[in-house]
Every structure is written in C-alpha cells, then in structure tokens.
Design an enzyme around this catalytic site. Structure first.
Site, PDB file in Angstrom:
ATOM      1  N   GLU A   1      17.983 -30.122 -13.247  1.00  0.00           N
ATOM      2  CA  GLU A   1      19.417 -29.889 -13.380  1.00  0.00           C
ATOM      3  C   GLU A   1      20.220 -31.170 -13.161  1.00  0.00           C
ATOM      4  OE1 GLU A   1      20.168 -26.676 -10.646  1.00  0.00           O
ATOM      5  OE2 GLU A   1      19.190 -25.202 -11.963  1.00  0.00           O
TER       6      GLU A   1
ATOM      7  N   TYR B   1      20.541 -22.875 -18.324  1.00  0.00           N
ATOM      8  CA  TYR B   1      20.172 -21.469 -18.119  1.00  0.00           C
ATOM      9  C   TYR B   1      19.077 -21.039 -19.087  1.00  0.00           C
ATOM     10  CZ  TYR B   1      24.379 -21.010 -15.224  1.00  0.00           C
ATOM     11  OH  TYR B   1      25.328 -21.135 -14.242  1.00  0.00           O
TER      12      TYR B   1
ATOM     13  N   ARG C   1      30.747 -18.070  -1.227  1.00  0.00           N
ATOM     14  CA  ARG C   1      30.977 -16.912  -2.112  1.00  0.00           C
ATOM     15  C   ARG C   1      31.660 -15.770  -1.373  1.00  0.00           C
ATOM     16  NH1 ARG C   1      25.100 -17.825  -4.448  1.00  0.00           N
ATOM     17  NH2 ARG C   1      25.594 -19.205  -6.193  1.00  0.00           N
TER      18      ARG C   1
ATOM     19  N   ASN D   1      31.604 -16.174  -8.918  1.00  0.00           N
ATOM     20  CA  ASN D   1      30.982 -16.504  -7.641  1.00  0.00           C
ATOM     21  C   ASN D   1      31.086 -17.978  -7.252  1.00  0.00           C
ATOM     22  OD1 ASN D   1      29.010 -17.552  -9.320  1.00  0.00           O
ATOM     23  ND2 ASN D   1      27.371 -16.247  -8.558  1.00  0.00           N
TER      24      ASN D   1
ATOM     25  N   THR E   1      24.521 -14.187  -4.158  1.00  0.00           N
ATOM     26  CA  THR E   1      25.058 -14.384  -5.511  1.00  0.00           C
ATOM     27  C   THR E   1      26.249 -13.472  -5.784  1.00  0.00           C
ATOM     28  OG1 THR E   1      22.886 -15.041  -6.298  1.00  0.00           O
ATOM     29  CG2 THR E   1      24.464 -14.364  -7.962  1.00  0.00           C
TER      30      THR E   1
ATOM     31  N   LYS F   1      32.109 -23.987 -10.019  1.00  0.00           N
ATOM     32  CA  LYS F   1      32.378 -23.371 -11.313  1.00  0.00           C
ATOM     33  C   LYS F   1      33.885 -23.336 -11.612  1.00  0.00           C
ATOM     34  CE  LYS F   1      28.163 -20.585 -10.987  1.00  0.00           C
ATOM     35  NZ  LYS F   1      27.636 -19.217 -10.969  1.00  0.00           N
TER      36      LYS F   1
ATOM     37  N   HIS G   1      27.252 -22.853  -8.026  1.00  0.00           N
ATOM     38  CA  HIS G   1      25.825 -22.803  -8.365  1.00  0.00           C
ATOM     39  C   HIS G   1      25.133 -23.852  -7.514  1.00  0.00           C
ATOM     40  CE1 HIS G   1      22.026 -23.242 -10.523  1.00  0.00           C
ATOM     41  NE2 HIS G   1      22.235 -24.550 -10.431  1.00  0.00           N
TER      42      HIS G   1
END
Length: 144
Positions: free
Chosen positions: A132, A51, A104, A118, A93, A11, A121
């Site tokens: 995905e 999402y 994380r 975090n 998470t 991310k 993914h």
C-alpha cells in the site's frame, strides 16, 4: 522489536470534517513517527489496486464512490508494532461498534440508509503495508 511501517489513509469524510490534525495528534501521542504525509486524490485505477481483493464484490462500487468523494490524506507511520497500534487507535471498522475514544468511535458515522463513513484506513499486516505504501507513495520508490 523491529520497527514496522504502515499506511494510514484519512478518508474524504475525515478530511471534510477537519479531523486531520486530531488524527495525526493521536498517532504521534502514541509515539509513532510520521515518515510521509501528503494530501492526494484517489483514482479509480489506484482504488482497484488498493482494494484488489474487493473489486469483484457487489459493494466495491460503494467503496469506490466513497473514496472518490474528495481529498485523502495519506500517511506513512512507523514504530514498534505500529500496525496493531494503529488498528487499536482506529477502532472497529463499523463506527457503531467502535469504542468511544477510538478514531472511528469518535469521528465515524453509520447512517440509517446503511452508508458507512469510517474516517480512516490502516494496513492490516506488514506485507500489505509495504504494498500500500508503494501504491500511495510511488515517488518514494527508488528509480534505477
């Protein structure tokens, strides 16, 4: 055991903090293969598809804002039980609950104002992984 594939997204916070190499090293050190890798930018349309089960939730706008903050590194990884393995590498998470030594736990942050960063993914099951992968790597879809 059959080889699985999974999508991993580093991310924007992970990219900005220069954790790309460390995360890829952890994936490869576990024996997983990197079958696709690119730096990309999310779009609101892509995030709504990715999402889809969260679009109607009150917190979706926070997710969308977070994922649009900067570049994302999208990775296709494969290997035996890669989905479970990457989840274990990623950790809980919530960075505050993630064990030290997990991605994380080591790189994620939960700020006092409740903002969650975090870092990563990963797909949660084989069906979502393939969905995905098609979303984030449309160039790999065979054309008729």
């Amino acid at each position: 055991m059959a080889t699985e594939r999974t999508l991993i997204l580093i991310k924007p916070d992970g990219v900005k903090a220069h954790h790309i190499g460390q995360i890829i090293t952890r994936i490869e050190d576990k024996g997983y293969s990197i079958d696709g890798l690119k730096v990309t930018m999310a779009t609101p349309e892509l995030l709504k598809k990715h999402y889809v089960e969260k679009v109607d939730k009150p917190y979706f706008s926070e997710i969308e804002h977070y994922m649009l903050e900067g570049p994302i590194v999208a990775i296709i990884a494969s290997g035996s039980r890669v989905i479970k393995g990457i989840h274990t590498l990623a950790g809980d998470t919530s960075p505050n609950q993630a064990a030290p030594g997990t991605i994380r736990g080591d790189f994620g942050r939960m700020f006092d104002d409740g903002i969650l960063r975090n870092v990563i993914h990963s797909s949660d099951n084989p069906q979502n992984a393939e969905k995905e992968i098609r979303l984030w790597f449309p160039e790999l879809i065979p054309q008729p």
